[in-house]
Design a protein around this motif. Structure first.
Motif, PDB file in Angstrom:
ATOM      1  N   TYR A  51       0.837  -1.212   0.000  1.00 21.43           N
ATOM      2  CA  TYR A  51       0.000   0.000   0.000  1.00 21.43           C
ATOM      3  C   TYR A  51       0.868   1.257   0.000  1.00 21.43           C
ATOM      4  N   ILE A  52       1.902   1.267   0.838  1.00 18.33           N
ATOM      5  CA  ILE A  52       2.786   2.433   0.906  1.00 18.33           C
ATOM      6  C   ILE A  52       3.467   2.655  -0.439  1.00 18.33           C
ATOM      7  N   ILE A  53       3.989   1.592  -1.038  1.00 22.39           N
ATOM      8  CA  ILE A  53       4.674   1.722  -2.329  1.00 22.39           C
ATOM      9  C   ILE A  53       3.713   2.213  -3.404  1.00 22.39           C
ATOM     10  N   LYS A  54       2.495   1.716  -3.414  1.00 21.75           N
ATOM     11  CA  LYS A  54       1.497   2.170  -4.398  1.00 21.75           C
ATOM     12  C   LYS A  54       1.242   3.668  -4.248  1.00 21.75           C
ATOM     13  N   LYS A  55       1.056   4.129  -3.021  1.00 21.78           N
ATOM     14  CA  LYS A  55       0.809   5.565  -2.780  1.00 21.78           C
ATOM     15  C   LYS A  55       2.040   6.393  -3.126  1.00 21.78           C
ATOM     16  N   TRP A  56       3.222   5.920  -2.773  1.00 22.13           N
ATOM     17  CA  TRP A  56       4.481   6.612  -3.052  1.00 22.13           C
ATOM     18  C   TRP A  56       4.700   6.754  -4.551  1.00 22.13           C
ATOM     19  N   ARG A  57       4.400   5.702  -5.328  1.00 20.39           N
ATOM     20  CA  ARG A  57       4.551   5.738  -6.787  1.00 20.39           C
ATOM     21  C   ARG A  57       3.625   6.771  -7.441  1.00 20.39           C
ATOM     22  N   ALA A  58       2.508   7.061  -6.828  1.00 19.91           N
ATOM     23  CA  ALA A  58       1.582   8.054  -7.387  1.00 19.91           C
ATOM     24  C   ALA A  58       2.224   9.437  -7.459  1.00 19.91           C
ATOM     25  N   PHE A  59       3.315   9.648  -6.723  1.00 17.39           N
ATOM     26  CA  PHE A  59       3.977  10.946  -6.695  1.00 17.39           C
ATOM     27  C   PHE A  59       5.331  10.938  -7.403  1.00 17.39           C
ATOM     28  N   ASP A  60       5.572   9.954  -8.272  1.00 18.52           N
ATOM     29  CA  ASP A  60       6.852   9.878  -8.983  1.00 18.52           C
ATOM     30  C   ASP A  60       7.156  11.141  -9.779  1.00 18.52           C
ATOM     31  N   GLY A  61       6.161  11.817 -10.296  1.00 23.33           N
ATOM     32  CA  GLY A  61       6.378  13.011 -11.107  1.00 23.33           C
ATOM     33  C   GLY A  61       6.474  14.302 -10.308  1.00 23.33           C
ATOM     34  N   TYR A  62       6.507  14.196  -8.985  1.00 19.83           N
ATOM     35  CA  TYR A  62       6.487  15.383  -8.126  1.00 19.83           C
ATOM     36  C   TYR A  62       7.576  15.315  -7.067  1.00 19.83           C
ATOM     37  N   ASP A  63       7.975  16.480  -6.573  1.00 22.21           N
ATOM     38  CA  ASP A  63       8.815  16.503  -5.380  1.00 22.21           C
ATOM     39  C   ASP A  63       7.992  15.918  -4.248  1.00 22.21           C
ATOM     40  N   ALA A  64       8.572  14.965  -3.521  1.00 24.94           N
ATOM     41  CA  ALA A  64       7.808  14.308  -2.464  1.00 24.94           C
ATOM     42  C   ALA A  64       8.732  13.831  -1.348  1.00 24.94           C
ATOM     43  N   ALA A  65       8.147  13.655  -0.180  1.00 27.51           N
ATOM     44  CA  ALA A  65       8.874  13.104   0.965  1.00 27.51           C
ATOM     45  C   ALA A  65       8.023  12.008   1.587  1.00 27.51           C
ATOM     46  N   LEU A  66       8.681  10.945   1.978  1.00 29.30           N
ATOM     47  CA  LEU A  66       8.045   9.814   2.641  1.00 29.30           C
ATOM     48  C   LEU A  66       8.558   9.775   4.073  1.00 29.30           C
ATOM     49  N   HIS A  67       7.655   9.771   5.028  1.00 29.22           N
ATOM     50  CA  HIS A  67       8.016   9.676   6.444  1.00 29.22           C
ATOM     51  C   HIS A  67       7.592   8.301   6.944  1.00 29.22           C
ATOM     52  N   LEU A  68       8.540   7.543   7.489  1.00 27.22           N
ATOM     53  CA  LEU A  68       8.260   6.229   8.064  1.00 27.22           C
ATOM     54  C   LEU A  68       8.535   6.321   9.562  1.00 27.22           C
ATOM     55  N   ARG A  69       7.524   6.006  10.361  1.00 31.01           N
ATOM     56  CA  ARG A  69       7.613   6.193  11.804  1.00 31.01           C
ATOM     57  C   ARG A  69       8.072   4.927  12.521  1.00 31.01           C
ATOM     58  N   MET A  70       8.978   5.139  13.471  1.00 34.66           N
ATOM     59  CA  MET A  70       9.301   4.120  14.454  1.00 34.66           C
ATOM     60  C   MET A  70       8.951   4.749  15.797  1.00 34.66           C
ATOM     61  N   SER A  71       7.905   4.267  16.409  1.00 36.44           N
ATOM     62  CA  SER A  71       7.390   4.859  17.633  1.00 36.44           C
ATOM     63  C   SER A  71       8.382   4.705  18.784  1.00 36.44           C
ATOM     64  N   THR A  72       8.711   5.825  19.407  1.00 41.38           N
ATOM     65  CA  THR A  72       9.528   5.800  20.614  1.00 41.38           C
ATOM     66  C   THR A  72       8.708   6.258  21.819  1.00 41.38           C
ATOM     67  N   CYS A  73       7.648   6.995  21.553  1.00 40.15           N
ATOM     68  CA  CYS A  73       6.703   7.383  22.604  1.00 40.15           C
ATOM     69  C   CYS A  73       5.388   7.740  21.914  1.00 40.15           C
ATOM     70  N   GLY A  74       4.335   7.724  22.659  1.00 47.81           N
ATOM     71  CA  GLY A  74       3.022   8.031  22.085  1.00 47.81           C
ATOM     72  C   GLY A  74       2.415   6.823  21.410  1.00 47.81           C
ATOM     73  N   LYS A  75       1.118   6.908  21.248  1.00 51.86           N
ATOM     74  CA  LYS A  75       0.373   5.816  20.613  1.00 51.86           C
ATOM     75  C   LYS A  75       0.702   5.707  19.127  1.00 51.86           C
ATOM     76  N   VAL A  76       0.496   4.523  18.599  1.00 51.36           N
ATOM     77  CA  VAL A  76       0.591   4.321  17.160  1.00 51.36           C
ATOM     78  C   VAL A  76      -0.806   4.585  16.623  1.00 51.36           C
ATOM     79  N   ASP A  77      -1.037   5.843  16.232  1.00 48.71           N
ATOM     80  CA  ASP A  77      -2.340   6.253  15.717  1.00 48.71           C
ATOM     81  C   ASP A  77      -2.147   7.385  14.719  1.00 48.71           C
TER      82      ASP A  77
END
Length: 93
Positions: A51-77
């Motif tokens: 799913y992430i790769i599909k969404k990321w590919r939708a922006f191949d023609g644009y400047d884009a940033a992908l943020h991948l979270r590794m939770s160190t505090c706070g809920k995963v929400d």
């Protein structure tokens, strides 16, 4: 520690590197892109590689940033998943 990947317009970030990054940073993702003069973003607390790769590919023609979270505090929400949306006093966001 979270991971942010910047991709210039027209460049492709290899799928295998995205998949490897998700293995370690699997507590949500967000994508920000500059599309037709506007910032577009999507985010989810779930990290399903296909799913992430599909969404990321939708922006191949644009400047884009992908943020991948590794939770160190706070809920995963969705509230703790980047990108965060802020509205300034002048109405810009």
């Amino acid at each position: 520690m979270c991971l942010i990947v910047y991709k210039p317009a027209g460049k492709v970030f290899p799928n295998n590197l995205v998949e490897q990054a998700i293995q370690r940073n699997h507590n949500g993702f967000g994508i920000m892109a500059f599309v037709d003069g506007k910032v577009v973003s999507i985010k989810s607390p779930q990290s399903v590689p296909g799913y992430i790769i599909k969404k990321w590919r939708a922006f191949d023609g644009y400047d884009a940033a992908l943020h991948l979270r590794m939770s160190t505090c706070g809920k995963v929400d969705v509230e703790n998943t980047h990108p965060m949306h802020y509205t300034l006093d002048d109405g810009h966001s």
